[in-house]
Design an enzyme around this catalytic site. Structure first.
Site, PDB file in Angstrom:
ATOM      1  N   ARG A  20      19.049 -50.536  23.431  1.00 15.33           N
ATOM      2  CA  ARG A  20      18.903 -51.476  24.157  1.00 15.33           C
ATOM      3  C   ARG A  20      18.025 -52.642  23.776  1.00 15.33           C
ATOM      4  NH1 ARG A  20      15.967 -48.010  28.313  1.00 15.33           N
ATOM      5  NH2 ARG A  20      15.315 -47.122  26.342  1.00 15.33           N
ATOM      6  N   ASN A  38      20.158 -47.054  29.690  1.00 12.15           N
ATOM      7  CA  ASN A  38      20.871 -45.779  29.241  1.00 12.15           C
ATOM      8  C   ASN A  38      21.572 -45.137  30.529  1.00 12.15           C
ATOM      9  OD1 ASN A  38      20.105 -46.180  26.568  1.00 12.15           O
ATOM     10  ND2 ASN A  38      18.220 -44.915  26.802  1.00 12.15           N
TER      11      ASN A  38
END
Length: 93
Positions: A20, A38
């Site tokens: 990320r 996520n």
């Protein structure tokens, strides 16, 4: 320049490897807005909004494998109509 939003789901070894954060860095360099998050199934959801050509560059980067520590198996994408404007490219939890 046309503005677009795309939502992508990235599968493979993409959680716990800085995916990320690397995606955020790439997206900000391209001037995109959206987020990386996520998901419970082990994938990462990415929403990218901005100039079509730059969104395509980010998707290509995702498909190429993202950060070195990740192992991307597949990336699914589709056009997205967000219910809001994004101020920048963030990380969601």
């Amino acid at each position: 320049m046309s503005k677009v939003c795309t939502i992508a789901w990235v599968y493979g070894t993409v959680q716990g490897v800085g995916f990320r954060y690397s995606t955020q860095r790439e997206a900000l360099q391209l001037g995109l807005r959206g987020y990386a998050k996520n998901m419970d199934d082990g994938s990462v959801e990415v929403v990218a909004c901005g100039e079509a050509e730059k969104v395509e560059k980010l998707i290509a980067w995702l498909k190429a494998g993202g950060p070195r520590s990740a192992r991307v198996e597949k990336v699914l994408t589709e056009p997205h109509q967000p219910g809001q404007e994004y101020a920048d490219f963030g990380i969601r939890y």
